[in-house]
Design a protein around this motif. Structure first.
Motif, mmCIF file in Angstrom:
data_model
loop_
_atom_site.group_PDB
_atom_site.id
_atom_site.type_symbol
_atom_site.label_atom_id
_atom_site.label_comp_id
_atom_site.label_asym_id
_atom_site.label_seq_id
_atom_site.Cartn_x
_atom_site.Cartn_y
_atom_site.Cartn_z
ATOM 1 N N GLY A 185 0.810 -1.210 0.000
ATOM 2 C CA GLY A 185 0.000 0.000 0.000
ATOM 3 C C GLY A 185 0.842 1.257 0.000
ATOM 4 O O GLY A 185 2.053 1.233 -0.273
ATOM 5 N N CYS A 203 -2.733 -2.391 8.109
ATOM 6 C CA CYS A 203 -3.825 -1.539 7.649
ATOM 7 C C CYS A 203 -3.884 -0.269 8.498
ATOM 8 O O CYS A 203 -3.149 -0.130 9.468
ATOM 9 C CB CYS A 203 -5.165 -2.276 7.688
ATOM 10 S SG CYS A 203 -5.685 -2.817 9.325
ATOM 11 N N ASP A 214 -6.879 0.977 2.997
ATOM 12 C CA ASP A 214 -6.545 -0.322 2.415
ATOM 13 C C ASP A 214 -6.136 -1.305 3.508
ATOM 14 O O ASP A 214 -5.810 -0.927 4.632
ATOM 15 C CB ASP A 214 -5.434 -0.195 1.365
ATOM 16 C CG ASP A 214 -4.249 0.629 1.854
ATOM 17 O OD1 ASP A 214 -4.339 1.233 2.939
ATOM 18 O OD2 ASP A 214 -3.220 0.671 1.152
ATOM 19 N N ASN A 215 -6.165 -2.579 3.173
ATOM 20 C CA ASN A 215 -5.794 -3.663 4.081
ATOM 21 C C ASN A 215 -5.010 -4.694 3.279
ATOM 22 O O ASN A 215 -5.536 -5.248 2.306
ATOM 23 C CB ASN A 215 -7.045 -4.287 4.703
ATOM 24 C CG ASN A 215 -6.719 -5.432 5.646
ATOM 25 O OD1 ASN A 215 -5.648 -5.460 6.256
ATOM 26 N ND2 ASN A 215 -7.633 -6.381 5.773
ATOM 27 N N TRP A 216 -3.762 -4.949 3.679
ATOM 28 C CA TRP A 216 -2.879 -5.825 2.927
ATOM 29 C C TRP A 216 -2.346 -6.942 3.808
ATOM 30 O O TRP A 216 -2.102 -6.736 4.997
ATOM 31 C CB TRP A 216 -1.686 -5.036 2.385
ATOM 32 C CG TRP A 216 -2.021 -4.005 1.361
ATOM 33 C CD1 TRP A 216 -2.541 -2.757 1.580
ATOM 34 C CD2 TRP A 216 -1.850 -4.120 -0.053
ATOM 35 N NE1 TRP A 216 -2.705 -2.090 0.392
ATOM 36 C CE2 TRP A 216 -2.293 -2.911 -0.619
ATOM 37 C CE3 TRP A 216 -1.360 -5.126 -0.891
ATOM 38 C CZ2 TRP A 216 -2.256 -2.669 -1.991
ATOM 39 C CZ3 TRP A 216 -1.320 -4.896 -2.252
ATOM 40 C CH2 TRP A 216 -1.768 -3.684 -2.799
ATOM 41 N N TRP A 225 2.503 -9.557 -1.442
ATOM 42 C CA TRP A 225 1.474 -8.784 -0.765
ATOM 43 C C TRP A 225 0.146 -8.949 -1.498
ATOM 44 O O TRP A 225 0.114 -8.956 -2.728
ATOM 45 C CB TRP A 225 1.847 -7.304 -0.731
ATOM 46 C CG TRP A 225 3.016 -6.995 0.144
ATOM 47 C CD1 TRP A 225 4.335 -6.928 -0.219
ATOM 48 C CD2 TRP A 225 2.968 -6.717 1.543
ATOM 49 N NE1 TRP A 225 5.109 -6.610 0.861
ATOM 50 C CE2 TRP A 225 4.304 -6.477 1.966
ATOM 51 C CE3 TRP A 225 1.942 -6.646 2.484
ATOM 52 C CZ2 TRP A 225 4.633 -6.164 3.282
ATOM 53 C CZ3 TRP A 225 2.266 -6.330 3.799
ATOM 54 C CH2 TRP A 225 3.589 -6.101 4.192
ATOM 55 N N THR A 226 -0.948 -9.076 -0.751
ATOM 56 C CA THR A 226 -2.286 -9.203 -1.327
ATOM 57 C C THR A 226 -3.198 -8.155 -0.707
ATOM 58 O O THR A 226 -3.273 -8.048 0.524
ATOM 59 C CB THR A 226 -2.879 -10.597 -1.071
ATOM 60 O OG1 THR A 226 -2.019 -11.584 -1.634
ATOM 61 C CG2 THR A 226 -4.266 -10.720 -1.683
ATOM 62 N N GLU A 227 -3.900 -7.406 -1.543
ATOM 63 C CA GLU A 227 -4.843 -6.422 -1.013
ATOM 64 C C GLU A 227 -6.197 -7.072 -0.770
ATOM 65 O O GLU A 227 -6.662 -7.895 -1.565
ATOM 66 C CB GLU A 227 -5.000 -5.237 -1.963
ATOM 67 C CG GLU A 227 -5.857 -4.134 -1.358
ATOM 68 C CD GLU A 227 -5.917 -2.872 -2.197
ATOM 69 O OE1 GLU A 227 -6.387 -1.839 -1.679
ATOM 70 O OE2 GLU A 227 -5.495 -2.916 -3.368
ATOM 71 N N HIS A 228 -6.844 -6.675 0.315
ATOM 72 C CA HIS A 228 -8.146 -7.220 0.697
ATOM 73 C C HIS A 228 -9.213 -6.124 0.645
ATOM 74 O O HIS A 228 -8.961 -5.040 0.129
ATOM 75 C CB HIS A 228 -8.048 -7.856 2.077
ATOM 76 C CG HIS A 228 -7.030 -8.956 2.129
ATOM 77 N ND1 HIS A 228 -7.273 -10.224 1.649
ATOM 78 C CD2 HIS A 228 -5.734 -8.961 2.559
ATOM 79 C CE1 HIS A 228 -6.192 -10.974 1.793
ATOM 80 N NE2 HIS A 228 -5.244 -10.228 2.338
ATOM 81 N N LYS A 230 -11.564 -3.121 0.854
ATOM 82 C CA LYS A 230 -11.309 -1.746 1.241
ATOM 83 C C LYS A 230 -12.111 -1.374 2.489
ATOM 84 O O LYS A 230 -13.227 -1.847 2.705
ATOM 85 C CB LYS A 230 -11.689 -0.791 0.112
ATOM 86 C CG LYS A 230 -10.748 -0.798 -1.075
ATOM 87 C CD LYS A 230 -9.504 0.040 -0.788
ATOM 88 C CE LYS A 230 -8.682 0.260 -2.046
ATOM 89 N NZ LYS A 230 -7.471 1.059 -1.758
#
Length: 332
Positions: A185, A203, A214-216, A225-228, A230
């Motif tokens: 992020g 986050c 954002d939350n990673w 890294w994976t974004e989850h 919002k």
């Protein structure tokens, strides 16, 4: 004449029944109970650090706004007692980071009021002794985040005069720092981190005055890294969920049974709300508000089935209290 009145009564009953239908974001479904525990035995402070080893919590450092502390304490949940330990041998500081790995605690970075620091120290609970280790691999900074996975520590983000997003791994076995792929992020300070399902999550926080939504998660095996989902409302992300109350700065996080919890901090005003993140369905669930006073720069840790939150600052008041969250207890 009686038919309209009867119909109105029936409609009221149906409305009442419908209001009992619970959703993950309904206030009616909020559970979790907070209980006061034994007051922290050191002086009231903010910006302290904590880590957990063998079912015991270790808390120290921080500031009262003037003095920077070096004392360290152990909390035993079974007896609800505190015990003073050997003091931290480095310079007093606040907004440092800490994690536990291989049965030892690690503390470093932070701010002493003049300098942004990068020294790192190891605490051995078996000998109640500290030893200096290799300096943090990145720049001296404060308000970073840290966690540990598979007996290795990870440190990233924070502020060194600029907002940061670099990410580093520490191996206690070799005393070596290795730079890993940078946080996915934006740069930030005042974020929170927790571990769930053997992945580290970062986050919330601030980037140049903007609250991050954002939350990673970081997978140490694949180093990716994976974004989850919002942390936004329905008008923004169209998911049907409103998690716009989750973003904040200088909050705290802890883990209970592979669920991450985020509470306290501030977003324009100081917050009491508490949210639980489930990686299974990438969803946030509102929990009962924190029962103490609102504050920032507190400490938090998970022990067994419960989470603990304490210390911190609200306005000009520093706190020395400790609270336990029973996440499955219905306060009603």
């Amino acid at each position: 004449m009686k038919t309209p009145r009867l119909l109105a009564v029936l409609l009221l009953i149906l409305a009442s029944l419908n209001s009992c239908t619970k959703d993950s974001t309904d206030v009616d479904s909020v559970i979790g109970a907070w209980y006061g525990r034994s007051q922290f035995e050191g002086l009231a402070r903010s910006g302290a650090v904590s880590f957990v080893i063998d079912g015991k919590a270790y808390v120290g450092l921080g500031t009262d706004g003037t003095d920077k502390y070096t004392d360290f304490w152990q909390y035993v949940p079974g007896t609800n007692t505190w015990k003073q330990l050997a003091p931290f041998p480095g310079v007093g500081r606040y907004q440092a980071v800490a994690f536990a790995a291989n049965g030892k605690g690690y503390v470093g970075t932070g701010y002493d009021g003049l300098n942004r620091l990068k020294d790192f120290w190891e605490y051995d609970p078996a000998t109640n002794a500290w030893a200096r280790k290799a300096d943090f691999g990145g720049s001296g900074r404060y308000s970073a985040v840290a966690f540990s996975i598979n007996e290795k520590g990870y440190v990233g983000t924070g502020y060194d005069g600029n907002y940061k997003k670099d990410f580093w791994q520490y191996d206690p076995g070799t005393d070596v720092w290795t730079q890993k792929p940078s946080f996915g992020g934006n740069k930030r300070l005042g974020a929170v981190a927790f571990v769930a399902n053997n992945e580290g999550y970062i986050c919330t926080g601030l980037d140049n005055g903007t609250y991050q939504t954002d939350n990673w998660s970081y997978n140490p095996t694949t180093e990716t890294w994976t974004e989850h989902r919002k942390l936004e409302g329905t008008a923004t992300n169209g998911t049907g969920f409103d998690f716009s109350a989750v973003p904040r700065a200088y909050g705290v996080a802890f883990t209970i049974a592979n669920t991450g919890y985020v509470t306290l901090g501030s977003k324009d005003t100081q917050l009491l709300s508490c949210w639980a993140y489930s990686p299974t369905d990438d969803n946030w669930y509102q929990k009962t508000d924190f029962s103490g006073a609102s504050r920032t720069l507190a400490v938090a840790f998970g022990l067994g089935d419960y989470g603990y939150v304490g210390l911190g600052v609200g306005g000009s008041i520093r706190y020395d209290d400790l609270w336990k969250l029973e996440p499955a207890t219905d306060v009603d």
